[in-house]
Design a protein around this motif. Structure first.
Motif, PDB file in Angstrom:
ATOM      1  N   ALA A 196       0.835  -1.208   0.000  1.00  0.00           N
ATOM      2  CA  ALA A 196       0.000   0.000   0.000  1.00  0.00           C
ATOM      3  C   ALA A 196       0.867   1.255   0.000  1.00  0.00           C
ATOM      4  O   ALA A 196       0.560   2.238  -0.702  1.00  0.00           O
ATOM      5  CB  ALA A 196      -0.921  -0.012   1.217  1.00  0.00           C
ATOM      6  N   ASP A 197       1.952   1.242   0.768  1.00  0.00           N
ATOM      7  CA  ASP A 197       2.842   2.407   0.811  1.00  0.00           C
ATOM      8  C   ASP A 197       3.492   2.651  -0.547  1.00  0.00           C
ATOM      9  O   ASP A 197       3.646   3.806  -0.973  1.00  0.00           O
ATOM     10  CB  ASP A 197       3.931   2.199   1.868  1.00  0.00           C
ATOM     11  N   PHE A 198       3.876   1.577  -1.223  1.00  0.00           N
ATOM     12  CA  PHE A 198       4.526   1.764  -2.522  1.00  0.00           C
ATOM     13  C   PHE A 198       3.518   2.250  -3.561  1.00  0.00           C
ATOM     14  O   PHE A 198       3.856   3.093  -4.408  1.00  0.00           O
ATOM     15  CB  PHE A 198       5.183   0.459  -2.988  1.00  0.00           C
ATOM     16  N   ASP A 199       2.307   1.742  -3.495  1.00  0.00           N
ATOM     17  CA  ASP A 199       1.270   2.247  -4.404  1.00  0.00           C
ATOM     18  C   ASP A 199       1.054   3.739  -4.176  1.00  0.00           C
ATOM     19  O   ASP A 199       0.874   4.508  -5.129  1.00  0.00           O
ATOM     20  CB  ASP A 199      -0.040   1.493  -4.175  1.00  0.00           C
ATOM     21  N   ARG A 200       1.073   4.155  -2.919  1.00  0.00           N
ATOM     22  CA  ARG A 200       0.904   5.572  -2.602  1.00  0.00           C
ATOM     23  C   ARG A 200       2.092   6.379  -3.117  1.00  0.00           C
ATOM     24  O   ARG A 200       1.934   7.513  -3.601  1.00  0.00           O
ATOM     25  CB  ARG A 200       0.737   5.743  -1.093  1.00  0.00           C
ATOM     26  N   LEU A 201       3.283   5.796  -3.016  1.00  0.00           N
ATOM     27  CA  LEU A 201       4.478   6.463  -3.544  1.00  0.00           C
ATOM     28  C   LEU A 201       4.303   6.738  -5.040  1.00  0.00           C
ATOM     29  O   LEU A 201       4.573   7.853  -5.512  1.00  0.00           O
ATOM     30  CB  LEU A 201       5.702   5.587  -3.309  1.00  0.00           C
ATOM     31  N   LYS A 202       3.865   5.741  -5.783  1.00  0.00           N
ATOM     32  CA  LYS A 202       3.676   5.906  -7.229  1.00  0.00           C
ATOM     33  C   LYS A 202       2.560   6.898  -7.542  1.00  0.00           C
ATOM     34  O   LYS A 202       2.628   7.617  -8.546  1.00  0.00           O
ATOM     35  CB  LYS A 202       3.342   4.563  -7.881  1.00  0.00           C
ATOM     36  N   ARG A 203       1.575   6.942  -6.681  1.00  0.00           N
ATOM     37  CA  ARG A 203       0.401   7.785  -6.942  1.00  0.00           C
ATOM     38  C   ARG A 203       0.591   9.226  -6.490  1.00  0.00           C
ATOM     39  O   ARG A 203       0.167  10.167  -7.178  1.00  0.00           O
ATOM     40  CB  ARG A 203      -0.807   7.176  -6.236  1.00  0.00           C
ATOM     41  N   ARG A 272       8.151   9.443 -26.104  1.00  0.00           N
ATOM     42  CA  ARG A 272       9.322   8.600 -26.368  1.00  0.00           C
ATOM     43  C   ARG A 272       9.823   7.905 -25.117  1.00  0.00           C
ATOM     44  O   ARG A 272      10.221   6.739 -25.158  1.00  0.00           O
ATOM     45  CB  ARG A 272      10.455   9.433 -26.981  1.00  0.00           C
ATOM     46  N   HIS A 273       9.798   8.598 -23.989  1.00  0.00           N
ATOM     47  CA  HIS A 273      10.423   8.054 -22.793  1.00  0.00           C
ATOM     48  C   HIS A 273       9.454   7.348 -21.855  1.00  0.00           C
ATOM     49  O   HIS A 273       9.843   6.399 -21.167  1.00  0.00           O
ATOM     50  CB  HIS A 273      11.137   9.171 -22.019  1.00  0.00           C
ATOM     51  N   VAL A 274       8.224   7.794 -21.812  1.00  0.00           N
ATOM     52  CA  VAL A 274       7.257   7.199 -20.883  1.00  0.00           C
ATOM     53  C   VAL A 274       6.421   6.118 -21.564  1.00  0.00           C
ATOM     54  O   VAL A 274       6.311   4.998 -21.070  1.00  0.00           O
ATOM     55  CB  VAL A 274       6.349   8.277 -20.265  1.00  0.00           C
ATOM     56  N   ALA A 275       5.843   6.459 -22.707  1.00  0.00           N
ATOM     57  CA  ALA A 275       4.973   5.484 -23.380  1.00  0.00           C
ATOM     58  C   ALA A 275       5.733   4.213 -23.746  1.00  0.00           C
ATOM     59  O   ALA A 275       5.204   3.111 -23.654  1.00  0.00           O
ATOM     60  CB  ALA A 275       4.357   6.111 -24.624  1.00  0.00           C
ATOM     61  N   THR A 276       6.983   4.378 -24.136  1.00  0.00           N
ATOM     62  CA  THR A 276       7.774   3.190 -24.534  1.00  0.00           C
ATOM     63  C   THR A 276       8.213   2.354 -23.330  1.00  0.00           C
ATOM     64  O   THR A 276       8.656   1.224 -23.499  1.00  0.00           O
ATOM     65  CB  THR A 276       9.025   3.626 -25.327  1.00  0.00           C
ATOM     66  N   ASN A 277       8.083   2.934 -22.134  1.00  0.00           N
ATOM     67  CA  ASN A 277       8.448   2.189 -20.917  1.00  0.00           C
ATOM     68  C   ASN A 277       7.223   1.972 -20.020  1.00  0.00           C
ATOM     69  O   ASN A 277       7.354   1.812 -18.798  1.00  0.00           O
ATOM     70  CB  ASN A 277       9.527   2.949 -20.140  1.00  0.00           C
ATOM     71  N   ARG A 278       6.060   1.934 -20.644  1.00  0.00           N
ATOM     72  CA  ARG A 278       4.816   1.780 -19.897  1.00  0.00           C
ATOM     73  C   ARG A 278       4.827   0.491 -19.056  1.00  0.00           C
ATOM     74  O   ARG A 278       4.422   0.480 -17.901  1.00  0.00           O
ATOM     75  CB  ARG A 278       3.635   1.751 -20.869  1.00  0.00           C
ATOM     76  N   THR A 279       5.282  -0.612 -19.664  1.00  0.00           N
ATOM     77  CA  THR A 279       5.263  -1.894 -18.956  1.00  0.00           C
ATOM     78  C   THR A 279       6.113  -1.830 -17.698  1.00  0.00           C
ATOM     79  O   THR A 279       5.703  -2.315 -16.627  1.00  0.00           O
ATOM     80  CB  THR A 279       5.767  -3.022 -19.873  1.00  0.00           C
ATOM     81  N   TYR A 280       7.295  -1.227 -17.806  1.00  0.00           N
ATOM     82  CA  TYR A 280       8.168  -1.122 -16.631  1.00  0.00           C
ATOM     83  C   TYR A 280       7.489  -0.321 -15.528  1.00  0.00           C
ATOM     84  O   TYR A 280       7.449  -0.751 -14.362  1.00  0.00           O
ATOM     85  CB  TYR A 280       9.493  -0.471 -17.011  1.00  0.00           C
ATOM     86  N   LEU A 281       6.940   0.828 -15.865  1.00  0.00           N
ATOM     87  CA  LEU A 281       6.339   1.689 -14.855  1.00  0.00           C
ATOM     88  C   LEU A 281       5.076   1.069 -14.270  1.00  0.00           C
ATOM     89  O   LEU A 281       4.822   1.174 -13.065  1.00  0.00           O
ATOM     90  CB  LEU A 281       6.024   3.055 -15.463  1.00  0.00           C
ATOM     91  N   THR A 282       4.301   0.412 -15.102  1.00  0.00           N
ATOM     92  CA  THR A 282       3.072  -0.215 -14.609  1.00  0.00           C
ATOM     93  C   THR A 282       3.373  -1.352 -13.653  1.00  0.00           C
ATOM     94  O   THR A 282       2.710  -1.523 -12.620  1.00  0.00           O
ATOM     95  CB  THR A 282       2.237  -0.733 -15.791  1.00  0.00           C
ATOM     96  N   ASN A 283       4.376  -2.152 -13.979  1.00  0.00           N
ATOM     97  CA  ASN A 283       4.698  -3.328 -13.162  1.00  0.00           C
ATOM     98  C   ASN A 283       5.539  -2.999 -11.935  1.00  0.00           C
ATOM     99  O   ASN A 283       5.769  -3.874 -11.094  1.00  0.00           O
ATOM    100  CB  ASN A 283       5.436  -4.368 -14.002  1.00  0.00           C
ATOM    101  N   LEU A 284       6.006  -1.775 -11.840  1.00  0.00           N
ATOM    102  CA  LEU A 284       6.823  -1.387 -10.698  1.00  0.00           C
ATOM    103  C   LEU A 284       5.975  -1.424  -9.427  1.00  0.00           C
ATOM    104  O   LEU A 284       4.990  -0.688  -9.296  1.00  0.00           O
ATOM    105  CB  LEU A 284       7.376   0.025 -10.933  1.00  0.00           C
ATOM    106  N   ASP A 285       6.327  -2.313  -8.507  1.00  0.00           N
ATOM    107  CA  ASP A 285       5.563  -2.433  -7.261  1.00  0.00           C
ATOM    108  C   ASP A 285       6.481  -2.851  -6.123  1.00  0.00           C
ATOM    109  O   ASP A 285       7.702  -2.889  -6.281  1.00  0.00           O
ATOM    110  CB  ASP A 285       4.401  -3.410  -7.428  1.00  0.00           C
ATOM    111  N   ALA A 286       5.869  -3.192  -4.986  1.00  0.00           N
ATOM    112  CA  ALA A 286       6.647  -3.469  -3.778  1.00  0.00           C
ATOM    113  C   ALA A 286       7.119  -4.908  -3.683  1.00  0.00           C
ATOM    114  O   ALA A 286       7.728  -5.280  -2.666  1.00  0.00           O
ATOM    115  CB  ALA A 286       5.808  -3.128  -2.553  1.00  0.00           C
TER     116      ALA A 286
END
Length: 386
Positions: A196-203, A272-286
């Motif tokens: 939950a804390d990591f989700d809050r960090l991302k949000r 270029r930098h975010v959309a192409t790394n969507r999978t990495y950012l989406t899967n980033l969790d605790a």
């Protein structure tokens, strides 16, 4: 080789362990039988020289028959020279040497016909027997290699199955009535809080801070975060939009260029930098900061918790850090090894496994596997290696 194949076929209905051993013996017998013939023929080296001489002579006959029996005198002369040169180069101690001389004589005439070539081929028959024996010898070697390989593969399979049976028996010795909740509950409580804390960090925090937390983990081997892509990390660090949260950046990546133009300075760069790394950012969790269940041994758990605390201290609240300290202290407050064994057993043993253990089937199967491995290993050791 026919004898070996026919005898082999009779083993088709035999149990697999017996069939493997039978096939190994059949191949070894065939190897020894042909090996004896090879030795009686003068050995493999002499056999290969004779077979090579035979095949060379046959090629000379086959390649030159049409030209040497035609009207071309030059072709006839060249053929005679090649045959004479080949025969002269042979050692007279070679098996079937007389066959080569007879074949030479058959084509050493002023005029040649197809019948002369047939006579030469027939004269080579004694040498052909050596060439055929070489083929049989190589087949026997390959058959034995194949059967030895199959036996070794079976031994590997047996080793795996024995290890599985031993693991089941070890798990079966665990106390399945042990109070494993003493392990599970503090671990689950911490894992839920850090997630939950990591989700809050991302949000709620900046993407710059989130990736900085991930970068911190590089110093701690037990915190297995995947390193951010280099260009993404550089972009988040340098671009003003890096002050936005990861959640916001992912939302921006779905916007059209026109809509983005009202929100960021360079919509193309964000794509270029975010959309192409969507999978990495989406899967980033605790997940890299969560304690596995069943947990590792006590020493590893303590090291994990220490490293987790260093990283969690950058974003987690006090209650999460307190929950992590509770997990770290579990080995000091419970019968940790006994509970871990019980937890592993409860998580890994299926209902079928438990029934087989209770009926003694696993112990019985282990004994059979060990006996098969011992018998096959002894037999393989006694079989020649080509």
């Amino acid at each position: 080789m026919a004898d070996a194949r026919e005898t082999d076929a009779t083993a088709g209905t035999a149990p697999d362990p017996e069939r493997i051993r039978h096939r190994l013996v059949v191949a070894a017998d065939e190897y020894e039988r042909v090996h004896s013939r090879v030795e009686n023929a003068g050995g493999e080296s002499l056999l290969r020289r004779t077979a090579g001489a035979y095949h060379t002579f046959r090629r000379l006959l086959d390649d030159n028959e049409e030209a040497a029996t035609g009207s071309g005198f030059q072709a006839y002369v060249e053929f005679q020279e090649r045959v004479a040169e080949h025969t002269a180069g042979l050692d007279d101690s070679l098996p079937a040497y007389e066959a080569f001389e007879a074949a030479d004589d058959a084509v050493h005439k002023k005029r040649l016909s197809a019948a002369d070539f047939e006579e030469a081929r027939a004269a080579l028959d004694p040498a052909r027997e050596y060439a055929d024996l070489l083929v049989e010898w190589e087949a026997a070697e390959e058959l034995l290699r194949e059967r030895r390989r199959a036996a070794r593969e079976r031994l590997d399979t047996l080793a795996e199955r024995i290890a599985d049976a031993e693991r089941l028996l070890e798990l079966g010795e665990a106390d399945l009535e042990a109070p494993v909740e003493q392990l599970r509950e503090p671990i689950v409580a911490y894992n839920e809080r850090v997630a939950a804390d990591f989700d809050r960090l991302k949000r709620d925090s900046s993407a710059r801070k989130t990736l900085a937390v991930v970068a911190t983990a590089e110093a701690y081997p037990l915190v297995d975060f995947r390193e951010p892509p280099t260009r993404l990390a550089e972009y988040v660090e340098s671009a003003p939009v890096g002050e936005e949260s990861v959640t916001t950046l992912l939302e921006y990546a779905d916007y059209s260029a026109e809509k983005l133009s009202h929100l960021v300075e360079d919509p193309g760069a964000l794509k270029r930098h975010v959309a192409t790394n969507r999978t990495y950012l989406t899967n980033l969790d605790a997940t890299p900061l969560q304690v596995s269940y069943p947990p590792p041994d006590a020493e590893t758990l303590r090291y994990q918790c220490e490293e987790y605390a260093r990283v969690c201290g950058r974003f987690a609240d006090d209650a999460t850090l307190a929950a992590l300290r509770t997990v770290r202290g579990v080995p000091d407050t419970v019968d940790y090894e006994r509970l871990c064994e019980a937890a592993r057993a409860l998580s890994q043993l299926t209902e079928t496994d438990r029934e087989r253990l209770a009926a003694g089937e696993v112990s019985q199967a282990l004994g059979q596997l060990e006996r098969e491995r011992e018998a096959l290993a002894e037999q393989l050791a006694a079989i020649p290696e080509p």
